[in-house]
Design a protein around this motif. Structure first.
Motif, PDB file in Angstrom:
ATOM      1  N   GLY A 214       8.071  34.951  20.396  1.00  0.00           N
ATOM      2  CA  GLY A 214       8.464  35.870  19.336  1.00  0.00           C
ATOM      3  C   GLY A 214       8.639  37.276  19.885  1.00  0.00           C
ATOM      4  N   ALA A 215       9.040  38.180  19.010  1.00  0.00           N
ATOM      5  CA  ALA A 215       9.278  39.575  19.400  1.00  0.00           C
ATOM      6  C   ALA A 215       8.010  40.231  19.952  1.00  0.00           C
ATOM      7  N   ASP A 216       6.838  39.765  19.521  1.00  0.00           N
ATOM      8  CA  ASP A 216       5.573  40.342  19.997  1.00  0.00           C
ATOM      9  C   ASP A 216       5.089  39.709  21.303  1.00  0.00           C
ATOM     10  N   GLY A 217       5.877  38.776  21.853  1.00  0.00           N
ATOM     11  CA  GLY A 217       5.523  38.147  23.119  1.00  0.00           C
ATOM     12  C   GLY A 217       4.626  36.940  23.000  1.00  0.00           C
ATOM     13  N   ARG A 218       4.246  36.583  21.763  1.00  0.00           N
ATOM     14  CA  ARG A 218       3.395  35.404  21.587  1.00  0.00           C
ATOM     15  C   ARG A 218       4.258  34.158  21.363  1.00  0.00           C
ATOM     16  N   VAL A 219       3.698  32.998  21.666  1.00  0.00           N
ATOM     17  CA  VAL A 219       4.406  31.731  21.537  1.00  0.00           C
ATOM     18  C   VAL A 219       4.566  31.381  20.062  1.00  0.00           C
ATOM     19  N   LEU A 220       5.816  31.132  19.661  1.00  0.00           N
ATOM     20  CA  LEU A 220       6.122  30.681  18.302  1.00  0.00           C
ATOM     21  C   LEU A 220       6.221  29.161  18.227  1.00  0.00           C
ATOM     22  N   GLU A 221       6.722  28.564  19.312  1.00  0.00           N
ATOM     23  CA  GLU A 221       6.944  27.113  19.333  1.00  0.00           C
ATOM     24  C   GLU A 221       6.622  26.583  20.718  1.00  0.00           C
ATOM     25  N   HIS A 222       5.915  25.471  20.757  1.00  0.00           N
ATOM     26  CA  HIS A 222       5.528  24.822  22.009  1.00  0.00           C
ATOM     27  C   HIS A 222       5.814  23.333  21.845  1.00  0.00           C
ATOM     28  N   LEU A 223       6.772  22.845  22.611  1.00  0.00           N
ATOM     29  CA  LEU A 223       7.143  21.431  22.565  1.00  0.00           C
ATOM     30  C   LEU A 223       6.824  20.802  23.905  1.00  0.00           C
ATOM     31  N   ASP A 224       5.983  19.763  23.917  1.00  0.00           N
ATOM     32  CA  ASP A 224       5.620  19.059  25.148  1.00  0.00           C
ATOM     33  C   ASP A 224       6.448  17.794  25.293  1.00  0.00           C
ATOM     34  N   PHE A 225       6.865  17.539  26.533  1.00  0.00           N
ATOM     35  CA  PHE A 225       7.643  16.349  26.859  1.00  0.00           C
ATOM     36  C   PHE A 225       6.964  15.620  28.008  1.00  0.00           C
ATOM     37  N   TRP A 226       6.510  14.399  27.731  1.00  0.00           N
ATOM     38  CA  TRP A 226       5.950  13.532  28.751  1.00  0.00           C
ATOM     39  C   TRP A 226       5.993  12.102  28.237  1.00  0.00           C
ATOM     40  N   ASP A 227       5.823  11.155  29.118  1.00  0.00           N
ATOM     41  CA  ASP A 227       6.017   9.738  28.800  1.00  0.00           C
ATOM     42  C   ASP A 227       4.677   9.021  28.646  1.00  0.00           C
ATOM     43  N   PRO A 228       4.177   8.888  27.408  1.00  0.00           N
ATOM     44  CA  PRO A 228       2.882   8.221  27.236  1.00  0.00           C
ATOM     45  C   PRO A 228       2.935   6.736  27.609  1.00  0.00           C
ATOM     46  N   ALA A 229       4.097   6.097  27.466  1.00  0.00           N
ATOM     47  CA  ALA A 229       4.185   4.676  27.804  1.00  0.00           C
ATOM     48  C   ALA A 229       3.890   4.459  29.283  1.00  0.00           C
ATOM     49  N   ARG A 230       4.523   5.238  30.128  1.00  0.00           N
ATOM     50  CA  ARG A 230       4.336   5.063  31.570  1.00  0.00           C
ATOM     51  C   ARG A 230       3.004   5.643  32.026  1.00  0.00           C
ATOM     52  N   GLN A 231       2.595   6.759  31.480  1.00  0.00           N
ATOM     53  CA  GLN A 231       1.458   7.474  32.041  1.00  0.00           C
ATOM     54  C   GLN A 231       0.118   7.122  31.403  1.00  0.00           C
ATOM     55  N   LEU A 232       0.144   6.470  30.244  1.00  0.00           N
ATOM     56  CA  LEU A 232      -1.122   6.071  29.616  1.00  0.00           C
ATOM     57  C   LEU A 232      -1.146   4.584  29.272  1.00  0.00           C
ATOM     58  N   TYR A 233      -0.190   4.141  28.487  1.00  0.00           N
ATOM     59  CA  TYR A 233      -0.216   2.782  27.967  1.00  0.00           C
ATOM     60  C   TYR A 233      -0.181   1.730  29.064  1.00  0.00           C
TER      61      TYR A 233
ATOM     62  N   ALA B 207      13.190  31.912  25.583  1.00  0.00           N
ATOM     63  CA  ALA B 207      12.874  30.496  25.807  1.00  0.00           C
ATOM     64  C   ALA B 207      12.419  30.292  27.248  1.00  0.00           C
ATOM     65  N   ALA B 208      11.372  29.500  27.413  1.00  0.00           N
ATOM     66  CA  ALA B 208      10.827  29.237  28.742  1.00  0.00           C
ATOM     67  C   ALA B 208      10.518  27.752  28.891  1.00  0.00           C
ATOM     68  N   TRP B 209      10.508  27.312  30.140  1.00  0.00           N
ATOM     69  CA  TRP B 209      10.109  25.948  30.486  1.00  0.00           C
ATOM     70  C   TRP B 209       8.984  26.010  31.503  1.00  0.00           C
ATOM     71  N   LEU B 210       7.990  25.173  31.300  1.00  0.00           N
ATOM     72  CA  LEU B 210       6.908  24.995  32.256  1.00  0.00           C
ATOM     73  C   LEU B 210       6.890  23.536  32.674  1.00  0.00           C
ATOM     74  N   ARG B 211       6.812  23.286  33.949  1.00  0.00           N
ATOM     75  CA  ARG B 211       6.564  21.930  34.431  1.00  0.00           C
ATOM     76  C   ARG B 211       5.111  21.908  34.864  1.00  0.00           C
TER      77      ARG B 211
ATOM     78  N   LEU C  11       8.738  26.537  25.597  1.00  0.00           N
ATOM     79  CA  LEU C  11       8.104  27.566  24.794  1.00  0.00           C
ATOM     80  C   LEU C  11       9.164  28.502  24.240  1.00  0.00           C
ATOM     81  N   VAL C  12       8.954  28.952  23.015  1.00  0.00           N
ATOM     82  CA  VAL C  12       9.798  29.992  22.431  1.00  0.00           C
ATOM     83  C   VAL C  12       8.872  31.143  22.063  1.00  0.00           C
TER      84      VAL C  12
END
Length: 150
Positions: free
Chosen positions: A108-127, A85-89, A105-106
Motif C-alpha cells: 500500500g501507499a504506507d509501505g505495508r503489505v495489502l495482499e500476500h499470495l503464496d504459491f507452492w505445491d502441497p501435492a508434491r511437497q506434503l501429500y 508489486a513484489a515477488w519472493l522466492r 506481495l502488493v
C-alpha cells in the motif's frame, strides 16, 4: 524494475523488511508482532490452505504453523519488485521436511503489505510423503504427465 540481487536481497526497502522479518521468525510472539506490523490491518493472505484477512487471522495461521512443525525456518532465496508489486522466492524448512515456493506481495501507499499470495505445491511437497496418499498422488502425477519425447 527492481531486480533480484545476489543473496536474494531486493534493493527495495519494503521487500528487504518483509524478507528479514520472515527469516527472523522463531516462534516468539515478539518476532511475529514485528512481521505483522509490516502488514496492513486488513491485509489479505492466501495460500493453498487459507484465504483470510486481517492481523488476527494471520496471527492464527502462524501460531498454528508453530504447533504443527518443529524448527520452522524461512529462507528468502530471490526477490524482485516493480512498483508496488513484489515477488519472493523462498524455502521453508522444518524438522523432517522442506517446502519451496513463491509469494506475491502488493504494498500500500504506507509501505505495508495489502495482499500476500503464496504459491507452492502441497501435492508434491506434503501429500506425497503420506504413505497411502503419497502412492496415489505419485500414480496420478505419472498418469497426468506428458509422455517423454521420442
Amino acid at each position: 524494475m527492481n531486480v533480484p540481487m545476489p543473496g536474494g536481497s531486493s534493493t527495495d526497502a519494503r521487500v528487504r523488511r518483509v524478507a528479514a522479518a520472515y527469516e527472523a521468525l522463531d516462534g516468539s510472539a515478539a518476532r511475529l508482532d514485528a512481521l505483522l506490523a509490516l502488514y496492513a490491518s486488513d491485509a489479505r493472505f492466501r495460500d493453498p490452505f487459507n484465504n483470510v484477512r486481517g492481523h488476527a487471522a494471520l496471527r492464527n495461521i502462524f501460531e498454528h504453523m508453530a504447533t504443527q512443525v518443529r524448527e520452522p525456518r524461512f529462507c528468502i532465496t530471490e526477490s524482485a519488485c516493480e512498483g508496488d508489486a513484489a515477488w519472493l522466492r523462498w524455502d521453508f524448512s522444518f524438522a523432517g521436511g522442506r517446502i519451496d515456493g513463491a509469494s506475491r506481495l502488493v504494498f500500500g501507499a504506507d509501505g505495508r503489505v495489502l495482499e500476500h499470495l503464496d504459491f507452492w505445491d502441497p501435492a508434491r511437497q506434503l501429500y506425497e510423503r503420506v504413505p497411502l496418499l503419497g502412492a496415489l498422488m505419485r500414480l496420478l502425477r505419472r498418469r497426468l504427465a506428458a509422455p517423454p519425447q521420442r
